[in-house]
Design an enzyme around this catalytic site. Structure first.
Site, PDB file in Angstrom:
ATOM      1  N   HIS A 157     -25.417  76.743   7.422  1.00  0.00           N
ATOM      2  CA  HIS A 157     -26.812  76.626   7.853  1.00  0.00           C
ATOM      3  C   HIS A 157     -27.040  77.242   9.236  1.00  0.00           C
ATOM      4  O   HIS A 157     -28.152  77.263   9.726  1.00  0.00           O
ATOM      5  CB  HIS A 157     -27.258  75.158   7.817  1.00  0.00           C
ATOM      6  N   TYR A 379     -18.259  81.697  -0.029  1.00  0.00           N
ATOM      7  CA  TYR A 379     -18.482  80.391   0.617  1.00  0.00           C
ATOM      8  C   TYR A 379     -19.190  79.396  -0.305  1.00  0.00           C
ATOM      9  O   TYR A 379     -19.601  78.326   0.142  1.00  0.00           O
ATOM     10  CB  TYR A 379     -19.264  80.548   1.927  1.00  0.00           C
ATOM     11  N   HIS A 382     -19.286  74.164  -3.209  1.00  0.00           N
ATOM     12  CA  HIS A 382     -19.879  72.844  -3.420  1.00  0.00           C
ATOM     13  C   HIS A 382     -18.895  71.842  -4.029  1.00  0.00           C
ATOM     14  O   HIS A 382     -19.146  70.640  -3.979  1.00  0.00           O
ATOM     15  CB  HIS A 382     -21.147  72.982  -4.269  1.00  0.00           C
TER      16      HIS A 382
HETATM   17  C1  HEM Z   1     -25.103  67.609   0.012  1.00  0.00           C
HETATM   18  C2  HEM Z   1     -24.769  68.792   0.450  1.00  0.00           C
HETATM   19  C3  HEM Z   1     -25.353  70.088  -0.066  1.00  0.00           C
HETATM   20  C4  HEM Z   1     -26.501  70.327  -0.763  1.00  0.00           C
HETATM   21  C5  HEM Z   1     -27.547  69.324  -1.210  1.00  0.00           C
HETATM   22  C6  HEM Z   1     -26.570  71.760  -0.990  1.00  0.00           C
HETATM   23  C7  HEM Z   1     -27.584  72.396  -1.681  1.00  0.00           C
HETATM   24  C8  HEM Z   1     -27.745  73.763  -1.768  1.00  0.00           C
HETATM   25  C9  HEM Z   1     -28.872  74.438  -2.371  1.00  0.00           C
HETATM   26  C10 HEM Z   1     -30.061  73.740  -3.044  1.00  0.00           C
HETATM   27  C11 HEM Z   1     -28.676  75.760  -2.234  1.00  0.00           C
HETATM   28  C12 HEM Z   1     -29.608  76.897  -2.674  1.00  0.00           C
HETATM   29  C13 HEM Z   1     -29.340  77.315  -4.095  1.00  0.00           C
HETATM   30  C14 HEM Z   1     -30.117  78.540  -4.494  1.00  0.00           C
HETATM   31  O1  HEM Z   1     -31.322  78.462  -4.683  1.00  0.00           O
HETATM   32  O2  HEM Z   1     -29.505  79.612  -4.607  1.00  0.00           O
HETATM   33  C15 HEM Z   1     -27.418  75.936  -1.550  1.00  0.00           C
HETATM   34  C16 HEM Z   1     -26.889  77.142  -1.213  1.00  0.00           C
HETATM   35  C17 HEM Z   1     -25.646  77.304  -0.654  1.00  0.00           C
HETATM   36  N1  HEM Z   1     -24.779  76.315  -0.253  1.00  0.00           N
HETATM   37 FE1  HEM Z   1     -25.098  74.337  -0.386  1.00  0.00          FE
HETATM   38  N2  HEM Z   1     -25.470  72.341  -0.442  1.00  0.00           N
HETATM   39  C18 HEM Z   1     -24.701  71.362   0.147  1.00  0.00           C
HETATM   40  C19 HEM Z   1     -23.499  71.528   0.770  1.00  0.00           C
HETATM   41  C20 HEM Z   1     -22.833  72.715   0.881  1.00  0.00           C
HETATM   42  C21 HEM Z   1     -21.471  72.862   1.303  1.00  0.00           C
HETATM   43  C22 HEM Z   1     -20.515  71.733   1.711  1.00  0.00           C
HETATM   44  C23 HEM Z   1     -21.192  74.178   1.259  1.00  0.00           C
HETATM   45  C24 HEM Z   1     -19.833  74.731   1.588  1.00  0.00           C
HETATM   46  C25 HEM Z   1     -19.536  75.907   1.987  1.00  0.00           C
HETATM   47  C26 HEM Z   1     -22.384  74.889   0.835  1.00  0.00           C
HETATM   48  C27 HEM Z   1     -22.524  76.264   0.684  1.00  0.00           C
HETATM   49  C28 HEM Z   1     -23.639  76.909   0.215  1.00  0.00           C
HETATM   50  C29 HEM Z   1     -23.780  78.347   0.132  1.00  0.00           C
HETATM   51  C30 HEM Z   1     -22.754  79.402   0.538  1.00  0.00           C
HETATM   52  C31 HEM Z   1     -25.042  78.605  -0.402  1.00  0.00           C
HETATM   53  C32 HEM Z   1     -25.677  79.977  -0.672  1.00  0.00           C
HETATM   54  C33 HEM Z   1     -26.648  80.371   0.446  1.00  0.00           C
HETATM   55  C34 HEM Z   1     -27.460  81.596   0.087  1.00  0.00           C
HETATM   56  O3  HEM Z   1     -27.806  81.762  -1.063  1.00  0.00           O
HETATM   57  O4  HEM Z   1     -27.769  82.391   0.983  1.00  0.00           O
HETATM   58  N3  HEM Z   1     -23.359  73.960   0.600  1.00  0.00           N
HETATM   59  N4  HEM Z   1     -26.861  74.696  -1.291  1.00  0.00           N
END
Ligand code: HEM
Length: 558
Positions: A157, A379, A382
């Site tokens: 983030h 990365y 999840h």
């Molecule tokens: C409770 C914790 C978390 C929630 C609720 C969450 C939720 C999300 C959601 C909703 C997306 C966007 C999906 C989309 O529309 O493409 C996302 C993207 C992403 N998350 Fe998480 N996430 C969490 C924790 C993590 C963790 C621990 C990582 C570990 C590296 C991570 C890495 C990423 C990455 C790399 C993306 C892609 C960003 C992008 O598309 O530019 N997230 N996450």
């Protein structure tokens, strides 16, 4: 040995065309790393030889795996005037004011995928159900705890988020798996595709976060975001009386980035707001004439540097727990001769002697800085997230070495968004942080994707809940395909790695091989990147696969 170093069969046939375009020196370097790869040996070499291998590999990636996306807009400016982190990331590259700013393009580490599999081939819901979804929680043992898991979300983030379009797509689970999908269909926004104005990469995607390591996760990605978090007194940021984040009237936390947050993540935001505020106090003591703006700017520089340092020499060395990586990451930060010599000589004699931090000029290898599509893909971790948070009773441990007693188990979905913030306020920073330190996080492996993320309430950029729930396991596969990120085998070839020819090259696990065959038949080219990264045999001590690691090797240094 079935091959000879000088015969044409030495280089894997799929890699020959890449080598054909290399300079003589690079070809020699390539031959060396390729030979080591054939024995799968670099991580078994003594530390110095291992470092030499990684140095050579990184050199090749710097030459052949950096692709600029977007035109060459951006102007020169007076860097002396901007010796601080700006709100939207502009004016942080001494030669081009737009590099790394909010809304700039994601770069690439390789050309877009050339294979012609469709967006739904094989169907993402089938893969999510049959290969990804958690059957029983597999943890990381003692290697990685929940602070480490939250930390990486904290970093994500800070760095990356793809801008979305206003148009929605719907994915419907095919009948064969619909029963096992918590959502039979789900809707989400497409990623925003933008014409770059350049003939080389015509289409690109925009980053709505500033890709610099600038602490934007607590400071915001633009002026409005920055204004929201500052007190405008003594350089400080807003923080609540209980040491956690403040919240607006809707219960949404006030911080630099509040999208898709959960309690472990906002806890780290609060911790680093406190760090920033303490740095302000310290600066004020030493520089009493500094006004609010000067204190804020200096404290932001210090806090961002602390964050980068923790990631480099604390977090990464736990993720990749080998002596070679420990040495490599410390060399990146302090230089070859270590902290004492760096403290003594400062930033002198180039990166090998004094590390990558504090160089006089950016070393971008001819390609302006950005984070990349492939970096985002590797990365996607999840599966680090567990099903529940295990709270311990912090008064129950009688000595530092004893584990405190279990107090309560809280399902993860209760720790997310506004509900999670209310829960965290009751738990408090101390108990939450100690508990996270005692709890192991999930392993990056197949059949370990959290089931609760298959019907997730995702957030808008402003932290509001979205009405349409998403199946994250299926969505992530779709996203890589939508962005034309190469599938697993093409990804490896582009990284100069030896591609797999059979499933047995990927893993020894018979059950995995059977499951892969059921979905992809014998077509190893069709294998999705995410599935390959999660299925890959791991190097001893590595919590992630080697394929993902080689992207980090290149990008972490940038
Ligand atoms: C409770 C914790 C978390 C929630 C609720 C969450 C939720 C999300 C959601 C909703 C997306 C966007 C999906 C989309 O529309 O493409 C996302 C993207 C992403 N998350 Fe998480 N996430 C969490 C924790 C993590 C963790 C621990 C990582 C570990 C590296 C991570 C890495 C990423 C990455 C790399 C993306 C892609 C960003 C992008 O598309 O530019 N997230 N996450």
């Amino acid at each position: 040995m079935a091959f000879s170093l000088f015969s044409s069969s030495f280089v894997h046939p799929h890699l020959r065309h890449i080598v054909a375009n290399m300079s003589l020196l690079d070809t020699i370097i390539f031959y060396i790393i390729h030979l080591v790869d054939k024995f799968g040996a670099w991580h078994r070499l003594p530390v110095l030889l291992g470092l030499a291998y990684l140095g050579m590999r990184r050199h090749l990636h710097q030459r052949y795996n950096l692709l600029h996306v977007g035109g060459s807009k951006g102007e020169r400016y007076d860097p002396v005037e901007f010796s601080y982190r700006t709100a939207d990331g502009k004016c942080n590259h001494p030669l081009n004011d737009l590099v790394g700013s909010q809304g700039s393009f994601f770069g690439r580490n390789m050309p877009p995928a050339t294979s012609c599999y469709g967006l739904l081939e094989p169907h993402p819901s089938i893969i999510a159900t049959k290969l990804l979804e958690r059957r029983k929680f597999i943890d990381c043992g003692k290697q990685f705890n929940m602070i480490a898991c939250s930390w990486i979300q904290f970093m994500i983030h800070d760095w990356i988020d793809h801008m979305e379009d206003t148009q929605q797509v719907e994915i419907r689970a095919p009948d064969e798996v619909a029963e096992g999908c918590p959502l039979k269909s789900f809707k989400f926004y497409k990623n925003k595709k933008v014409h770059t104005g350049s003939a080389k990469q015509e289409i690109g995607f925009l980053n709505s976060r500033t890709p610099w390591w600038d602490g934007s996760v607590i400071y915001g990605n633009n002026n409005d975001g920055m204004i929201k978090v500052r007190t405008f007194k003594e350089g400080k940021l807003k923080i609540s009386g209980d040491g956690l984040l403040e919240h607006d009237e809707k219960g949404i936390p006030i911080s630099g980035d509040i999208r898709n947050c959960w309690a472990g993540f906002t806890l780290l935001q609060a911790l680093f707001v406190k760090e920033h505020n303490i740095v302000c106090d310290m600066l004020k003591e030493h520089y009493p004439d500094f006004d609010d703006e000067k204190l804020y700017r200096h404290a932001r520089l210090v806090t961002s540097a602390v964050i980068a340092k923790i990631h480099t020499i604390d977090w990464t060395v736990e993720l990749l727990k080998t002596d070679t990586l420990l040495a490599g990451m410390r060399i990146n930060w302090y230089g070859f001769f270590g902290k004492k010599i760096k403290d003594l000589i400062g930033h002198k004699f180039g990166p090998v002697c004094s590390g990558l931090v504090g160089l006089q000029r950016p070393r971008d290898h001819g390609i302006l800085y950005s984070l990349t599509e492939e970096f985002v893909s590797v990365y996607r971790m999840h599966s680090l997230l567990p099903d529940k948070v295990i709270l311990v009773d912090i008064r129950s441990a009688t000595s530092e070495n004893k584990c405190p007693l279990l107090q309560e188990e809280v399902p993860m979905w209760e720790m997310i968004g506004k509900q999670g913030e209310r829960r965290l306020a009751k738990i408090g920073m101390e108990q939450m942080l100690v508990s996270m330190g005692h709890q192991s996080c999930g392993a990056v492996t197949l059949w370990n994707y959290p089931s609760w993320m298959r019907n997730l309430v995702a957030h808008d950029v402003d932290g509001e809940d979205r009405p349409d729930l998403v199946d994250m396991a299926a969505l992530e596969l779709y996203r890589d395909r939508e962005r034309n990120v190469a599938r697993y085998n093409e990804f490896r070839r582009n990284l100069l790695m030896i591609p797999i020819s059979t499933w047995e090259d990927l893993t020894d696990d018979v059950e995995v091989i059977e499951a892969l065959r059921e979905i992809y038949g014998d077509d190893v080219e069709e294998l999705d990147l995410q599935v390959g990264l999660h299925a890959e045999k791991k190097i001893k001590g590595f919590a992630i696969g080697e394929t993902a690691f080689f992207i980090f090797l290149l990008i972490a240094s940038r």
